[in-house]
Design a protein around this motif. Structure first.
Motif, PDB file in Angstrom:
ATOM      1  N   SER A  73       0.841  -1.215   0.000  1.00  0.00           N
ATOM      2  CA  SER A  73       0.000   0.000   0.000  1.00  0.00           C
ATOM      3  C   SER A  73       0.859   1.242   0.000  1.00  0.00           C
ATOM      4  N   PHE A  74       0.323   2.290  -0.590  1.00  0.00           N
ATOM      5  CA  PHE A  74       0.917   3.627  -0.474  1.00  0.00           C
ATOM      6  C   PHE A  74      -0.107   4.495   0.218  1.00  0.00           C
ATOM      7  N   LYS A  75       0.158   4.884   1.434  1.00  0.00           N
ATOM      8  CA  LYS A  75      -0.806   5.671   2.201  1.00  0.00           C
ATOM      9  C   LYS A  75      -2.213   5.114   2.012  1.00  0.00           C
ATOM     10  N   ALA A  76      -3.080   5.840   1.326  1.00  0.00           N
ATOM     11  CA  ALA A  76      -4.467   5.385   1.212  1.00  0.00           C
ATOM     12  C   ALA A  76      -4.655   4.337   0.111  1.00  0.00           C
ATOM     13  N   VAL A  77      -3.698   4.245  -0.824  1.00  0.00           N
ATOM     14  CA  VAL A  77      -3.904   3.377  -1.987  1.00  0.00           C
ATOM     15  C   VAL A  77      -3.376   1.969  -1.718  1.00  0.00           C
ATOM     16  N   GLN A  78      -4.246   0.985  -1.881  1.00  0.00           N
ATOM     17  CA  GLN A  78      -3.770  -0.393  -1.812  1.00  0.00           C
ATOM     18  C   GLN A  78      -3.424  -0.814  -3.229  1.00  0.00           C
ATOM     19  N   ALA A  79      -2.129  -0.769  -3.548  1.00  0.00           N
ATOM     20  CA  ALA A  79      -1.722  -0.997  -4.937  1.00  0.00           C
ATOM     21  C   ALA A  79      -1.740  -2.487  -5.283  1.00  0.00           C
ATOM     22  N   VAL A  80      -1.307  -3.316  -4.359  1.00  0.00           N
ATOM     23  CA  VAL A  80      -1.299  -4.767  -4.592  1.00  0.00           C
ATOM     24  C   VAL A  80      -1.956  -5.428  -3.380  1.00  0.00           C
ATOM     25  N   GLY A  84      -3.289  -5.361 -17.678  1.00  0.00           N
ATOM     26  CA  GLY A  84      -4.200  -4.652 -16.784  1.00  0.00           C
ATOM     27  C   GLY A  84      -4.276  -3.191 -17.130  1.00  0.00           C
ATOM     28  N   PRO A  85      -5.390  -2.548 -16.740  1.00  0.00           N
ATOM     29  CA  PRO A  85      -5.534  -1.119 -17.047  1.00  0.00           C
ATOM     30  C   PRO A  85      -4.615  -0.268 -16.179  1.00  0.00           C
ATOM     31  N   ASN A  86      -4.586   1.029 -16.443  1.00  0.00           N
ATOM     32  CA  ASN A  86      -3.754   1.952 -15.653  1.00  0.00           C
ATOM     33  C   ASN A  86      -4.113   1.851 -14.178  1.00  0.00           C
ATOM     34  N   GLY A  87      -3.103   1.818 -13.366  1.00  0.00           N
ATOM     35  CA  GLY A  87      -3.328   1.807 -11.925  1.00  0.00           C
ATOM     36  C   GLY A  87      -3.692   0.443 -11.373  1.00  0.00           C
ATOM     37  N   ALA A  88      -3.590  -0.607 -12.200  1.00  0.00           N
ATOM     38  CA  ALA A  88      -3.963  -1.946 -11.744  1.00  0.00           C
ATOM     39  C   ALA A  88      -2.998  -2.470 -10.687  1.00  0.00           C
ATOM     40  N   GLY A  89      -1.779  -1.953 -10.686  1.00  0.00           N
ATOM     41  CA  GLY A  89      -0.776  -2.432  -9.729  1.00  0.00           C
ATOM     42  C   GLY A  89       0.325  -3.236 -10.399  1.00  0.00           C
ATOM     43  N   LYS A  90       0.388  -3.177 -11.729  1.00  0.00           N
ATOM     44  CA  LYS A  90       1.383  -3.967 -12.466  1.00  0.00           C
ATOM     45  C   LYS A  90       2.806  -3.542 -12.103  1.00  0.00           C
ATOM     46  N   THR A  91       3.056  -2.227 -12.193  1.00  0.00           N
ATOM     47  CA  THR A  91       4.408  -1.747 -11.910  1.00  0.00           C
ATOM     48  C   THR A  91       4.803  -2.071 -10.471  1.00  0.00           C
ATOM     49  N   THR A  92       3.876  -1.852  -9.555  1.00  0.00           N
ATOM     50  CA  THR A  92       4.179  -2.132  -8.148  1.00  0.00           C
ATOM     51  C   THR A  92       4.556  -3.603  -7.968  1.00  0.00           C
ATOM     52  N   LEU A  93       3.787  -4.492  -8.571  1.00  0.00           N
ATOM     53  CA  LEU A  93       4.082  -5.926  -8.460  1.00  0.00           C
ATOM     54  C   LEU A  93       5.451  -6.249  -9.049  1.00  0.00           C
ATOM     55  N   LEU A 136      12.618  -0.414 -16.536  1.00  0.00           N
ATOM     56  CA  LEU A 136      11.549   0.233 -15.777  1.00  0.00           C
ATOM     57  C   LEU A 136      10.569   0.886 -16.736  1.00  0.00           C
ATOM     58  N   GLN A 137       9.404   1.232 -16.182  1.00  0.00           N
ATOM     59  CA  GLN A 137       8.387   1.841 -17.044  1.00  0.00           C
ATOM     60  C   GLN A 137       8.889   3.133 -17.684  1.00  0.00           C
ATOM     61  N   GLU A 138       9.509   3.992 -16.874  1.00  0.00           N
ATOM     62  CA  GLU A 138      10.082   5.203 -17.470  1.00  0.00           C
ATOM     63  C   GLU A 138      11.470   5.384 -16.896  1.00  0.00           C
ATOM     64  N   ASP A 182       8.848  -3.698 -17.874  1.00  0.00           N
ATOM     65  CA  ASP A 182       7.621  -2.959 -17.558  1.00  0.00           C
ATOM     66  C   ASP A 182       7.236  -2.111 -18.763  1.00  0.00           C
ATOM     67  N   GLU A 183       6.179  -2.540 -19.441  1.00  0.00           N
ATOM     68  CA  GLU A 183       5.681  -1.862 -20.642  1.00  0.00           C
ATOM     69  C   GLU A 183       6.790  -1.548 -21.645  1.00  0.00           C
ATOM     70  N   PRO A 184       7.440  -2.588 -22.156  1.00  0.00           N
ATOM     71  CA  PRO A 184       8.568  -2.331 -23.066  1.00  0.00           C
ATOM     72  C   PRO A 184       8.142  -1.781 -24.424  1.00  0.00           C
ATOM     73  N   THR A 234       1.884  -5.112 -19.894  1.00  0.00           N
ATOM     74  CA  THR A 234       1.472  -4.504 -21.157  1.00  0.00           C
ATOM     75  C   THR A 234       0.015  -4.067 -21.108  1.00  0.00           C
ATOM     76  N   HIS A 235      -0.307  -3.157 -22.006  1.00  0.00           N
ATOM     77  CA  HIS A 235      -1.703  -2.756 -22.216  1.00  0.00           C
ATOM     78  C   HIS A 235      -2.220  -3.388 -23.494  1.00  0.00           C
ATOM     79  N   TYR A 236      -1.339  -4.065 -24.201  1.00  0.00           N
ATOM     80  CA  TYR A 236      -1.732  -4.547 -25.527  1.00  0.00           C
ATOM     81  C   TYR A 236      -2.101  -6.022 -25.480  1.00  0.00           C
TER      82      TYR A 236
END
Ligand SMILES: Nc1ncnc2c1ncn2[C@@H]1O[C@H](COP(=O)(O)OP(=O)(O)OP(=O)(O)O)[C@@H](O)[C@H]1O
Ligand SMILES: [Mg+2]
Lengths: 381, 254
Positions: B15-22, B39-48, B85-87, B158-160, B191-193
């Motif tokens: 979790s990040f403060k209020a957000v439960q990412a995974v 998964g869509p944006n904010g799904a928790g992919k990068t965090t995982l 990394l993603q970026e 991550d999103e290559p 990926t988003h694709y």
């Protein structure tokens, strides 16, 4: 063997920092050209004081030029005896110019300008003049701000002049014995301070900003996701910055040596040790400042918050002894003050290790404390 | 544990403060498998993925890589993992070659491998170009190249291919397929694709709101779909897209 070096990560990190620096054109200007220009400008402005031109307002034209019904005037009489030159400007302004020659203190040119009170006040407020002359009951009256040293000086010179009878000869005051000791000029005071300030600014921007920017771009995170040794990253950054500071300081000194004949009167190894201690102090502070934030705006703010007060208070451009007495012991403990004062004592007072050891030890300790504290809270991700 | 497993994620939370990412994820990747996390944006992919990479620490749960943990064997793991990394912005004023050499030096790797990688990512012509002057696609190829320097056993991307045109994307797929054949690399990519997951990966994990909604091979996932009587009259082939909508109620690129 060469292969071993060229595959070494520290070597590549150092090279990467050097390349990045050399490929940034601003670095050359702000790091090297700018301090030299500053020393040149300030050095010329304050060191090569030659002829001094002082404009003095005289209330009432009758003190400069006689009209039939005028009574006697001390000022007019004095200017007449000394054959002051007359100028009449296009808009009818009337003035007399008198040059007082002095072999030792340089010449002073007084311009006595006739005007009314109103105009004199305007020029006074603009800073175009700081002394107004008037005559009352057969005596010269001097109107000026007693707190203004330039006005004071003009007042003292003029009272002396008006008290002489007869013509003023070129003064070659035998009682003045010019001191030709080097290290007493403003430029001698300025250059060691500029070198210290250069180290501070270049470390803060070079180290702090580089770390914060790399963190914000996620490059730091990418780098530590490899077997790179964390210490190598910081060592490379600091090493390159210290090398750069050596080059900058060396060039500034070389310039000051060529242009103003500045010399180092004290112990050179002590100077180098102090220089390195100063670098270490500012490197430690820079690491601390950049240890936790990923926002370059916050970095900007922190760097300014640290460096601005020191720039103003540490006596780089003017002595801090004009600040309130209670503040001086505090100011003297600032790292920039310690470094600048220490460098000055070696440059102009001929100090050696015994005098420089205190600032060297204090600066190194400051560096160590900030470095350790910074590493404790350092965010690599 | 099963020694064929290269990655094992057990009941991980973050979790990040209020957000439960995974929120409680289990994942098992066998050697040589290509897995897509979709998964869509904010799904928790990068965090995982970053927890698997040892960049972020889970609040709860365990992660094993080749049976080892980040706490105990960081140096070993850093040497066998390649990642992007993603970026990431590399140093703009270094050339492609200098950047490769820099990262290679972190692994104690020399010139030869840098040459190979430059060839693999087809950036030989850009060897001397500054990274800041590369196009987006070239920059992503460079990031991929850096992840390949140490011939990693495990690759985490991550999103290559995000933001690349279809051709550039296919070029990256080709590079990755070759790795699979030649080095038997295991891969997790996010990926988003849909197409990327379908075409490149053996195993697909669909994630949203920090949880895995469904996972399996493409045929398994689509096979399950056939049992669901969503569309009484079926006029076209069921795709991953349909599955995704039925699971999350929205399109992936919404
Ligand atoms: N460092 C962080 N601080 C606060 N919240 C974060 C942080 N990192 C991620 N989050 C939040 O956690 C959630 C999951 O983020 P994550 O980056 O894992 O999503 P993602 O699936 O990778 O999304 P995308 O497809 O956009 O990359 C998001 O709601 C995000 O805002
Ligand atoms: Mg992401």
């Amino acid at each position: 063997m060469i292969e071993r070096i060229t595959n070494n990560q520290l070597y590549h990190l150092v090279m990467a920092n050097i390349r990045e620096l050399m490929r940034e054109p601003g670095v050359l200007f702000w790091g090297i050209v700018f301090p030299i220009l500053m020393s040149l400008g300030l050095g010329i402005a304050f060191t090569k004081k030659k002829d001094i031109i002082t404009t003095v307002a005289v209330i009432g034209r009758n003190h400069l030029v006689k009209s039939p019904d005028d009574s006697a005037s001390i000022i007019r009489n004095f200017l007449q005896i000394n054959k002051a030159g007359t100028q009449i400007s296009k808009n009818g302004g009337y003035s007399k110019t008198l040059t007082i020659r002095n072999d030792k203190m340089g010449n002073t040119m007084f311009i006595f300008q006739a005007m009314d009170w109103k105009h004199a006040m305007v020029l006074l407020k603009r800073g175009n003049l700081n002394l107004i002359l008037d005559e009352k009951n057969g005596a010269v009256q001097y109107h000026f701000d007693p707190n203004n040293p330039d006005a004071q000086l003009a007042y003292l010179k003029l009272t002396k002049l008006f008290s002489t009878t007869g013509r003023i000869a070129t003064a070659s005051d035998t009682e003045i014995a010019p001191l030709t000791v080097s290290g007493t000029r403003y430029i001698d005071f300025l250059v060691p301070g500029l070198i210290a300030m250069g180290v501070m600014m270049s470390s803060m921007w070079g180290i702090s900003y580089a770390i914060i920017e790399r963190r914000s771009k996620k490059l730091l995170r990418r780098m530590v996701a490899t077997p790179m040794k964390h210490s190598n990253f910081l060592i490379a950054l600091i090493t390159v910055r210290v090398l750069m500071n050596f080059v900058e300081a060396g060039l500034l000194f070389l310039f000051a040596f060529l242009a103003f004949d500045i010399t180092i009167q004290g112990n050179v190894p002590a100077l180098l040790t102090l220089f390195i201690a100063g670098n270490f102090a500012f490197a430690g502070i820079s690491i601390f400042i950049s240890s936790n934030t990923a926002k370059t705006e916050i970095g900007n703010g922190l760097i300014n918050a640290f460096s601005m007060p020191m720039m103003v208070l540490s006596g780089i451009f003017f002595s801090y002894h004009n600040f309130p007495v209670w503040s001086i012991p505090v100011i003297q403990q600032f790292p920039l003050t310690l470094m600048a004062d220490g460098m000055r004592s070696i440059f102009i007072e001929g100090a050696g290790f015994s005098e420089a050891s205190v600032p060297i030890i204090v600066l190194s300790s400051i560096g160590l404390v900030f470095f350790v504290a910074g590493m404790k809270i350092f965010r690599w991700h | 544990m099963d020694d064929k497993l290269v990655i094992e994620v057990k009941n991980v939370f973050k979790s990040f403060k209020a957000v439960q990412a995974v929120r409680g994820i289990d994942l098992r990747i066998p050697a040589g498998q290509f897995a897509a996390i979709l998964g869509p944006n904010g799904a928790g992919k990068t965090t995982l993925v970053e927890m698997i990479e040892g960049i972020q620490e889970p609040d709860r749960g365990e992660i094993f890589i080749m049976g080892k943990t980040w706490k105990g064997d960081e140096t070993y793991l850093r040497n066998i993992i390649g990642l992007s990394l993603q970026e990431t912005h590399f140093i703009d004023k270094l050339s492609v070659w200098e950047t490769l050499r820099l990262f290679a030096s972190f692994f104690g790797i020399g010139k030869e491998r840098c040459e190979e990688v430059l060839y693999i990512i087809a950036l030989e012509e850009k060897r001397k170009a500054w990274v800041g002057n590369l196009s987006g696609g070239q920059r992503q190829r460079l990031a991929l190249g850096i992840s390949l320097l140490n011939k990693p056993k495990i690759l985490l991307l991550d999103e290559p291919t995000t933001g690349l045109d279809p051709n550039a994307r296919r070029e990256i797929w080709t590079i990755l397929r070759k790795l699979k054949e030649q080095l038997h690399t295991s891969l997790i990519l996010t990926t988003h694709y849909m197409e990327e997951a379908e075409q490149l990966c053996d195993y697909i994990v669909i994630m949203d709101h920090g949880k895995i909604l469904k996972e399996g091979t493409l045929t398994m996932l689509l096979g399950d779909m056939n049992d669901v009587p969503v569309q009484p009259v079926r006029t076209r082939k069921i795709t991953l897209d349909d599955l995704f909508i039925s699971l999350t109620g929205r399109h992936l690129d919404d």
